[in-house]
Design an enzyme around this catalytic site. Structure first.
Site: not given
Ligand code: PGA
Length: 248
Positions: A9, A11, A94, A96, A166, A172, A212
């Site tokens: 992803n 982003k 997601h 976010e 998640e 992140g 992560s």
């Molecule tokens: P990350 O993000 O691997 O940077 O923690 C995962 C995601 O938001 O899908």
């Protein structure tokens, strides 16, 4: 047998120029044929990504879409637009999108239904906040999200949905859920699917862990019975690291 699916992803990262350069590097790597490989790029990069990956087995996804086919929805992207590009996957819900852009479960449900109707496989995200985890409310949270997000998705269609568990506190942050905690939640999700559908349908649904994931922890995460893949942000943005994730 569920085929593992690892999706990067991206982003809000990578211009078109950077997308083409990264995909050239990624596609020059030796990547396992036994893993379904997806790159989930910004909308502006989607056309170039599909073109660049045409002769590979790497699929392209987008990070969001609206549920209507067309109309007065300034700033939105429709399923027909994704169909025309040849997009295989779309992330829906997601954290976010849920947190920053205030997407509700009922909106997410409309998007999941629309993606399926337009033959785009949704990667439906769910997961709890740190506060919910600290109060041991992770199961309640994920259950309530999935019951609403999967409303009216039929038994025939549920296997088209990839569910990404998640935990928000692991995204992140560098903090990964332990592989046992991740497995426990993915098993909880599969049991919920048995309740909502039946065991045969539930056994076909692929469940990813996200938060992560990196080359150092991917193989342990992938060794768990109910984890069929990973949704990876940060560690998917470099070709070497993406290749190590795929070749876990
Ligand atoms: P990350 O993000 O691997 O940077 O923690 C995962 C995601 O938001 O899908």
């Amino acid at each position: 047998m569920r085929k593992p699916i690892i999706a990067g992803n991206w982003k809000m990262n990578k211009t078109v120029t950077e997308t083409i350069a990264l995909l050239k590097e990624i596609s020059s790597k030796d990547l396992s044929k036994n893993v379904e490989k997806v790159v989930i790029v910004p909308f502006t990069s989607a056309y170039s990504a599909v073109k660049e990956l045409k002769n590979t087995d790497i699929k392209v996804g987008c990070q969001n879409m609206y549920f209507e086919e067309s109309g007065a929805y300034t700033g939105e992207i429709s399923p027909l637009m994704l169909n025309d590009l040849g997009i295989d996957y779309v992330i829906i819900g997601h954290s976010e999108r849920r947190e920053i852009f205030k997407e509700s479960d009922s909106l997410i449900n409309k998007k999941v239904l629309s993606a399926i109707e337009h033959s785009i496989n949704p990667i439906l995200c769910c997961g709890e906040t740190l506060e919910e985890r600290e109060n041991n409310r992770q199961e309640d949270k994920v259950k309530s999200q999935l019951i609403e997000d999967l409303k009216n998705i039929s038994k025939d269609d549920i296997e088209k949905v990839v569910i990404a568990y998640e935990p928000i506190w692991a995204i992140g942050t560098g903090k990964t859920a332990s592989s046992d905690d991740a497995e426990e939640m993915c098993k909880f999700i599969r049991d919920l699917l048995v309740e909502l559908y039946d065991s045969k349908s539930a056994s076909k649904v692929r469940i990813q862990y996200g938060g992560s994931v990196k080359p150092e922890n991917v193989s342990e995460i992938m060794s768990k019975d109910n984890i069929d893949g990973a949704l990876v942000g940060g560690a998917s943005l470099k070709a070497d690291s993406y290749a190590s994730l795929i070749n876990f």
